[in-house]
Design a protein around this motif. Sequence first.
Motif, PDB file in Angstrom:
ATOM      1  N   LYS A   1       5.562   2.543   7.737  1.00 46.61           N
ATOM      2  CA  LYS A   1       7.128   2.121   7.946  1.00 46.61           C
ATOM      3  C   LYS A   1       7.457   2.028   9.551  1.00 46.61           C
ATOM      4  O   LYS A   1       8.664   1.873   9.799  1.00 46.61           O
TER       5      LYS A   1
ATOM      6  N   LYS B   1       1.707 -10.925  -0.116  1.00 50.69           N
ATOM      7  CA  LYS B   1       3.028 -11.381   0.116  1.00 50.69           C
ATOM      8  C   LYS B   1       3.131 -11.992   1.582  1.00 50.69           C
ATOM      9  O   LYS B   1       3.983 -12.954   1.721  1.00 50.69           O
TER      10      LYS B   1
ATOM     11  N   ASN C   1       7.767  -1.034   4.542  1.00 49.52           N
ATOM     12  CA  ASN C   1       9.271  -1.160   4.109  1.00 49.52           C
ATOM     13  C   ASN C   1       9.425  -2.239   3.286  1.00 49.52           C
ATOM     14  O   ASN C   1      10.363  -2.256   2.620  1.00 49.52           O
ATOM     15  N   SER C   2       8.664  -3.113   3.171  1.00 50.87           N
ATOM     16  CA  SER C   2       8.513  -4.358   2.454  1.00 50.87           C
ATOM     17  C   SER C   2       7.835  -4.563   1.266  1.00 50.87           C
ATOM     18  O   SER C   2       7.408  -5.566   0.753  1.00 50.87           O
ATOM     19  N   THR C   3       6.960  -3.460   0.896  1.00 49.39           N
ATOM     20  CA  THR C   3       5.972  -3.511  -0.061  1.00 49.39           C
ATOM     21  C   THR C   3       6.289  -2.211  -1.002  1.00 49.39           C
ATOM     22  O   THR C   3       6.867  -1.161  -0.676  1.00 49.39           O
ATOM     23  N   SER C   4       6.042  -2.441  -2.497  1.00 50.94           N
ATOM     24  CA  SER C   4       6.451  -1.387  -3.128  1.00 50.94           C
ATOM     25  C   SER C   4       4.852  -0.605  -3.809  1.00 50.94           C
ATOM     26  O   SER C   4       4.856   0.421  -3.953  1.00 50.94           O
TER      27      SER C   4
ATOM     28  N   ILE D   1       4.751  -7.775   7.381  1.00 48.03           N
ATOM     29  CA  ILE D   1       4.835  -6.949   5.971  1.00 48.03           C
ATOM     30  C   ILE D   1       4.547  -5.755   6.152  1.00 48.03           C
ATOM     31  O   ILE D   1       3.306  -5.746   6.686  1.00 48.03           O
TER      32      ILE D   1
ATOM     33  N   HIS E   1       7.267  -2.090  12.743  1.00 48.53           N
ATOM     34  CA  HIS E   1       8.154  -2.948  13.649  1.00 48.53           C
ATOM     35  C   HIS E   1       8.396  -2.222  15.044  1.00 48.53           C
ATOM     36  O   HIS E   1       8.269  -3.051  16.096  1.00 48.53           O
TER      37      HIS E   1
END
Length: 214
Positions: free
Chosen positions: A115, A151, A137-140, A134, A118
Amino acid sequence: MKAFIFDLDGVIVDTAKYHFKSWKIIGKKLGFELTKTQNEFLKGISREESLDKILNWGGISIDRMDKKKYMKEKNLIYKELINNVDKMDILPGVNKLIDFAAIKGIPIALGSASKNAHGILKKLGIQNKFKVIIDGNSTSKTKPHPEVFLKGAQMLGVNPKEVIVFEDSVAGVKAANTAKMVSVGICASGKIENARFNFKSLDDIPLEFFENVI
Ligand code: BG6
Ligand code: MG
């Protein structure tokens, strides 16, 4: 091969050692001595899953609130440790490979469980080199589930079979293999289990390797 997906920690920058250091501190607080061997299994997986593994190895049970507290504390220690990370910490071969991809018109993505991805890319000054990022924060679902890489491929608009993934973790290599991508293990000491190819660092990959697989 039409695209590259890079893992972050341990492939682009040597932050894996800071994850280990911070989990070691948290482990101590829990009365558990985290070993280097155990740490290999924490690579590539999420913060929560890492804590769960430590608790499991130590036979320790704590409630949800305490779990949240330790995860928060781990991240604070980690962020303190990476505070001074900058472009000098980019691992050997990364910039060369990014430049090579640009020359060849190969788009690159980041596929990380972190996380903090970035923030770290920003510190390294290479955030804008990635067409797609990716992260945690952008995956489950986390590695070894292939979601992060699938993705990435989808957002790059390429077929998973046409992607090379660079990974330093067993979980990440498994994720790439499940996604039917070409997995390249990066490990200074030994090999990453089940990786299609293995190299000691990105700098060790001869450009002919890419000429052959592209
Ligand atoms: C992965 C690391 O990239 O990110 C793991 O290999 C780490 O060790 C995971 O636990 C999650 O990172 P963060 O920064 O969200 O705690
Ligand atoms: Mg990694």
